[in-house]
Design a protein around this motif. Structure first.
Motif, PDB file in Angstrom:
ATOM      1  N   TYR A 230      13.202   9.979  52.096  1.00  8.92           N
ATOM      2  CA  TYR A 230      12.366   9.054  51.609  1.00  8.92           C
ATOM      3  C   TYR A 230      12.358   7.959  52.746  1.00  8.92           C
ATOM      4  N   THR A 233      10.943   8.970  56.097  1.00  4.70           N
ATOM      5  CA  THR A 233       9.529   9.072  56.117  1.00  4.70           C
ATOM      6  C   THR A 233       8.868   7.797  55.920  1.00  4.70           C
ATOM      7  N   VAL A 234       9.305   6.973  54.766  1.00  8.69           N
ATOM      8  CA  VAL A 234       8.358   5.619  54.383  1.00  8.69           C
ATOM      9  C   VAL A 234       8.871   4.512  55.460  1.00  8.69           C
ATOM     10  N   PHE A 402       3.001  13.162  50.983  1.00  6.45           N
ATOM     11  CA  PHE A 402       2.400  13.181  52.374  1.00  6.45           C
ATOM     12  C   PHE A 402       1.691  14.386  52.776  1.00  6.45           C
ATOM     13  N   LEU A 405      -1.806  14.903  51.565  1.00  8.30           N
ATOM     14  CA  LEU A 405      -2.465  14.083  52.769  1.00  8.30           C
ATOM     15  C   LEU A 405      -3.049  14.819  53.987  1.00  8.30           C
ATOM     16  N   ARG A 419      -8.108  14.526  48.788  1.00  8.86           N
ATOM     17  CA  ARG A 419      -6.945  13.521  48.965  1.00  8.86           C
ATOM     18  C   ARG A 419      -7.063  12.164  48.100  1.00  8.86           C
ATOM     19  N   THR A 420      -8.273  11.812  47.945  1.00 12.11           N
ATOM     20  CA  THR A 420      -8.543  10.656  47.445  1.00 12.11           C
ATOM     21  C   THR A 420      -8.972  10.855  45.973  1.00 12.11           C
ATOM     22  N   ALA A 498       3.055   8.434  42.520  1.00 11.76           N
ATOM     23  CA  ALA A 498       3.197   7.146  43.601  1.00 11.76           C
ATOM     24  C   ALA A 498       2.937   7.387  44.823  1.00 11.76           C
ATOM     25  N   PHE A 499       3.105   8.499  45.198  1.00 10.56           N
ATOM     26  CA  PHE A 499       2.886   9.064  46.486  1.00 10.56           C
ATOM     27  C   PHE A 499       1.526   9.476  47.019  1.00 10.56           C
ATOM     28  N   LEU A 500       0.706   9.692  45.899  1.00 10.63           N
ATOM     29  CA  LEU A 500      -0.582  10.106  46.152  1.00 10.63           C
ATOM     30  C   LEU A 500      -1.414   8.863  46.452  1.00 10.63           C
ATOM     31  N   VAL A 501      -2.459   9.099  47.130  1.00 12.20           N
ATOM     32  CA  VAL A 501      -3.603   7.928  47.209  1.00 12.20           C
ATOM     33  C   VAL A 501      -4.452   8.147  46.085  1.00 12.20           C
ATOM     34  N   ARG A 502      -4.384   7.057  45.098  1.00 10.92           N
ATOM     35  CA  ARG A 502      -5.056   6.884  43.900  1.00 10.92           C
ATOM     36  C   ARG A 502      -6.471   6.276  44.040  1.00 10.92           C
ATOM     37  N   PRO A 503      -7.386   6.661  43.346  1.00 13.88           N
ATOM     38  CA  PRO A 503      -8.672   5.863  42.965  1.00 13.88           C
ATOM     39  C   PRO A 503      -8.049   4.785  42.170  1.00 13.88           C
TER      40      PRO A 503
ATOM     41  N   VAL B  71     -12.287   1.259  45.492  1.00  9.13           N
ATOM     42  CA  VAL B  71     -11.062   0.886  45.906  1.00  9.13           C
ATOM     43  C   VAL B  71     -10.010   1.986  45.603  1.00  9.13           C
ATOM     44  N   LEU B  72      -9.337   2.222  46.703  1.00  5.78           N
ATOM     45  CA  LEU B  72      -8.219   3.297  46.501  1.00  5.78           C
ATOM     46  C   LEU B  72      -6.887   2.779  46.606  1.00  5.78           C
ATOM     47  N   THR B  73      -5.876   3.019  45.905  1.00  8.32           N
ATOM     48  CA  THR B  73      -4.672   2.443  45.993  1.00  8.32           C
ATOM     49  C   THR B  73      -3.440   3.610  46.904  1.00  8.32           C
ATOM     50  N   GLN B  79       4.115   2.686  52.765  1.00 10.01           N
ATOM     51  CA  GLN B  79       3.473   3.892  52.359  1.00 10.01           C
ATOM     52  C   GLN B  79       2.059   4.024  52.909  1.00 10.01           C
ATOM     53  N   ASN B  82       1.866   4.171  56.760  1.00 11.29           N
ATOM     54  CA  ASN B  82       2.138   5.395  57.277  1.00 11.29           C
ATOM     55  C   ASN B  82       1.073   6.478  56.944  1.00 11.29           C
ATOM     56  N   LYS B  83       0.575   6.351  55.797  1.00 10.93           N
ATOM     57  CA  LYS B  83      -0.730   7.295  55.498  1.00 10.93           C
ATOM     58  C   LYS B  83      -1.621   7.152  56.211  1.00 10.93           C
TER      59      LYS B  83
END
Lengths: 558, 367
Positions: A230, A233-234, A402, A405, A419-420, A498-503, B71-73, B79, B82-83
């Protein structure tokens, strides 16, 4: 129609059933993880394995590896020592509130790590009730917190098996004059051996890949591979070193899975189910005492500290329900999008979808891995298949997040940026829940004597009918528990989400994390209250799931 | 018993897919437009987790820009950065917001952002953008647009010091003074971005050669280092927690505004303005965006008075537009340190040195 269905269920049908979960795990887990590791191990399009000796040459890498193994081993031992008495009390004794107690012990499993960290710090840290023990920021607290999550795993795995154990042998030994301790050591313990070993391997796996708790309570001193991946990476975007450590972790996980599979195959023999539970007697007192202390120290105190803090008013003065009121009616300066209730509803919806995916796939997997074909090659194939489905347990959430992604930009020719998309959230949660569903359902199916199926076939039942009346009937009994687990796990899942890109939408654990990270101290109280609510919902689900199960002896072991 | 269980099971097997369908359609509701790719009326903005209410933002920004803003989070600031680097070339959105000065150079170095005209900026915004990348700014465009700022500062519990009759500390050096032995809570800079920001303050103050020595002095003076800001501030700090035992903590310059009494006449904590490091959060247009015009319009909206005036209340940061009025309690209890007062380093220097500093410090004081 009838005549057609009498033909044996073809290899094609089994192949199809086996392919669906494989495709799912392959696309949403293996591909992303391999893509990320490959990114770390290539430079300028060329394979560059120079990172492997370089990272493995670092003293820090070895310390992290050592931490991982030491913590996981110690926590496994503690979880087994405390889990066996719990298994006895919860699965061999009959008393009021047993189902509720079983459900409550599952709560730690879904609490967000940051909350568990806060609870243990509140207990062992400065100002805490157990600060005088001097254990603050020690390996002991890390190990205890890991055990906090996993005693229930041992209790369930061993308990489920113990409940099915034929007790006549032990009774015979008693009549011949052996004391209860001697009977336990010479008769019961060897009989429980495979279940113990299998539970131990699973707990080891959970502990070796633990993230949040080790990050918060362990810090840099007790960092394990997972938290190191972690940070690399982060914090550093050092994908090269992260990839190497991911491979090391992968090796540990694979090893644990192989050991677990070997031990399990001895474990799950077909056997006649004999459920023998009885009311507690005076001779049970020592076991009850150990169990009581376990529950008190490991569960009641940390969770109690959490509930207590959630009920405190601003600046820790007095008792108030302000934090709980704020869950419905967010204060003006709330860091949340909407209220906590909104987040809980969203979590609920996502958990429904994730559960549906996990249970559907889990049933397919269980049907397949519970078969015992005559061909040795097929049997080995099934063992590999079983292990492959368990792999998602062992990869860090940040690697998966990641990796998704890198791979989910209009994947497989679909014209849609996955991804999103919100769809990825239940998919990721289903990946996390799938191994637990499989571990819940498979033992039930494996406990069916193959002769039962053969007899049914002989009497003219079609393969589909056999599946329906024997396999599905039994699955139905433990389906409730599998549903409950999948639901609770997905509800509390934090890492992958938490590590996903979320709407722009927050699940309950993500909302709790946002509250915890907000500079407004009032948000912290809300986070504690929201955690209590999350734990309560999960406990409620598990209570229902436990009730659902008709036969307390069958299934429910991991 | 058995039939009952079976009917439960079948009820569940029916109810669950139904619930799932409902949930899916419910979730998909806001997502409909994302299916139409390349729609020039649509813009997506990717942000960190501490962004304002996204729904409300979407409505306001859509109304202001004429685009359909979504909007996206993407996790915390680290993070997010990096993304953006990992998805360079196939961006996850059209615009982004929320990468701060510790990581801004990572975006510039990896050429993730599409420069926008410097004329969008004025006053402090232009100043901060020029500080970040003077060359581009002089040529009339900036890669990253400063939207808001804050400061990481040491906070103290003034009530505690008053009660004990000990003089309050003021400077970084004071924290190493034996008078304040065992009173400080620090954040592990390898685990916390706030902690990293404070480390940068110590590097700016004591130099690359001196900061490790300073941390050793802090350690010798009994400073306790924890993993996260939450634990430090909410459980170790006496200012907000009954169980807390230490009256000095690394936090933000805005923190005292949250520890005011009920009538907002006084706060029991104070930020030491001589110990701060400035934090600036940037927005930008992503290279490869399908709608760069829309993305620019959204970035412009982030600089508008409408958005800037909500920053303090919603994100606990100071708007970059100095003409916007701050909440009354902030003006009183949470002033922003003067720019000459803070201990800052240029973003490029941070980017070049950060990894090395974190590793050196970690090895030196055994974090």
């Amino acid at each position: 129609m009838r005549a057609r269905s009498r033909r044996p269920l073809g290899p094609l049908a089994w192949g199809f059933a086996a392919a669906i979960p494989v495709l799912f795990v392959g696309v949403f887990f293996l591909w992303p993880v391999i893509a990320l590791v490959a990114t770390g191990l290539t430079s300028g399009g060329q394979l560059d394995l120079g990172g492997i000796p370089e990272v493995l040459g670092l003293e820090r890498s070895w310390r992290v590896l050592q931490n991982t193994l030491v913590q996981a081993s110690l926590a496994t031992v503690v979880a087994i020592l405390l889990g066996v008495p719990a298994a006895y009390v919860l699965y061999r004794l009959e008393f009021r509130g047993r189902a509720v107690l079983r459900a409550l012990l599952t709560v730690p499993f879904v609490l967000p790590a940051v909350v568990v960290g806060v609870a243990f710090t509140a207990l062992f840290g400065p100002g805490g009730a157990l600060y005088w023990l001097g254990l603050d920021r020690s390996l002991v607290v890390v190990v205890l917190a890991l055990a906090f999550f996993n005693v229930t795993v041992v209790a369930r795995t061993v308990g489920g098996y113990w409940a099915q154990l034929d007790s006549r042998q032990g009774q015979a030994a008693r009549t011949l004059g052996a004391g209860p301790v001697r009977v336990f050591c010479t008769v019961t313990l060897p009989a429980l051996g495979p279940a113990l070993a299998s539970a131990g391997a699973l707990v080891f796996l959970f502990c070796a890949t633990s993230f949040g708790v080790v990050l918060i309570l362990g810090g840099r001193e007790f960092a394990n591979i997972e938290t190191e991946v972690y940070r690399l990476t982060v914090q550093f975007l050092d994908l090269r070193s992260a990839a190497v450590l991911s491979l090391v972790q992968f090796a540990i996980v694979a090893l644990a899975l192989i050991v677990s599979a070997l031990l399990r195959s001895r474990n799950e023999r077909a056997q006649e189910v004999r459920v023998e539970v009885r009311a507690p007697r005076r001779t049970d007192a020592p076991v009850l005492a150990v169990f009581g202390v376990t529950v008190l120290l490991l569960h009641v105190l940390p969770i109690g500290a959490l509930v207590w803090r959630s009920l405190q008013g601003p600046r820790g003065v007095g008792i108030s329900f302000a934090n709980y009121r704020a869950l419905f009616d967010p204060p003006e300066r709330s860091p949340l999008h909407g209220s906590v209730v909104d987040a809980a509803l969203l979590s609920f919806g996502i958990a429904c979808v994730a559960t549906l995916i996990a249970v559907t796939l889990g049933m397919l997997v269980s049907l397949i891995v519970s078969r015992r074909p005559r061909s040795a090659a097929l049997r080995r194939g099934i063992a590999v298949y079983d292990a492959a489905i368990m792999l998602p347990l062992g990869i860090s959430a940040v690697t998966l997040g990641f990796g998704l992604l890198l791979t989910m930009h209009k994947p497989l020719g679909i014209g849609f940026d996955l991804r999103t998309s919100v769809v990825l959230i239940p998919i990721a949660q289903a990946l996390v829940a799938l191994p637990l569903v499989v571990r819940t359902l498979t033992p039930v199916l494996r406990s069916i004597d193959p002769r039962t199926r053969e007899a049914a076939m002989m009497l003219g039942a079609s393969p589909l009918r056999v599946l329906r009346t024997i396999d599905f009937a039994l699955l139905g009994r433990s389906a409730g528990l599998a549903l409950g687990f999948a639901f609770a796990v997905s509800l509390g899942e934090f890492g992958a989400t938490a590590f996903l890109v979320r709407p722009d939408a927050q699940t309950l654990p993500v909302a709790i994390a946002a509250l915890v990270g907000s500079p407004d101290p009032a948000s912290y109280g809300m986070a504690l209250a929201a955690s209590v609510v999350l734990g309560a919902i999960a406990a409620g689900i598990m209570v229902v799931a436990e009730r659902w199960r008709v036969d307390s002896g069958v299934g429910g072991s991991w | 018993m058995r039939t009952r269980a079976r009917s439960y099971t079948s009820a569940a097997l029916i109810a669950l897919p139904l619930a799932a369908m409902l949930a899916l359609t419910g979730c998909a509701g806001g997502q409909d437009s994302s299916a139409e790719d390349g729609d020039s009326a649509k813009v997506t903005l990717v942000v960190h987790d501490s962004f304002v209410d996204g729904d409300e933002f979407s409505q306001l920004a859509s109304a202001a820009t004429g685009y359909d803003v979504e909007v996206l989070t993407a996790g915390d600031g680290g993070q997010l950065a990096n993304k953006l680097v990992l998805t360079k070339g196939a961006p996850i959105a059209d615009a982004f917001f929320g990468v701060d000065n510790t990581l801004a150079s990572r975006l510039i170095e990896n050429d993730v952002a599409l420069p926008v005209p410097a004329s969008l900026l004025k006053g402090d915004g232009l100043l901060l953008a020029t500080e970040l990348d003077a060359e581009s700014a002089e040529s009339g465009s900036v890669p990253l647009v400063p939207v808001d700022r804050g400061a990481t500062c040491v906070n103290i519990d003034t009530a505690w010091f008053a009660e004990k009759g000990i003089a309050e500390p003021e400077t970084l050096d004071d924290l190493a003074d034996p008078a304040y032995k065992d009173l400080t809570v620090l954040l592990d800079p390898t685990a916390s971005s706030t902690g990293a920001s404070f480390m940068i303050a110590t590097i700016a103050a004591f130099g690359e050669d001196g900061f490790v020595d300073y941390w050793k002095r802090l350690e010798a003076n009994g400073a306790r280092t924890v993993q996260g800001w939450t634990e430090a501030y909410n459980t170790e700090f006496t200012g907000v927690s009954e169980t807390g035992t230490r009256p000095i903590v690394v936090s933000y310059s805005t923190s005292p505004a949250f520890t005011v009494n009920d009538v907002e006449s006084a706060s029991n904590t104070r930020a030491l303005l001589d110990t701060c490091s400035q934090q600036v959060e940037y927005a930008g247009v992503l290279k490869g965006s399908e709608n760069p015009d829309g993305a620019r319009a959204v970035v412009e909206y982030l600089l508008s008075e409408e958005f800037q005036s909500g920053i303090a209340d919603n994100m606990y940061m100071y708007p970059v537009d100095e003409d916007v009025e701050l909440p009354a309690s902030w003006a009183k209890f949470a002033p922003l340190p003067e720019s000459g007062q803070t201990h800052d380093l240029p973003a490029a220097e941070i980017q070049a040195g950060l990894d090395g500093w974190l590793r050196t410090l970690g090895d030196a004081v055994g974090l």
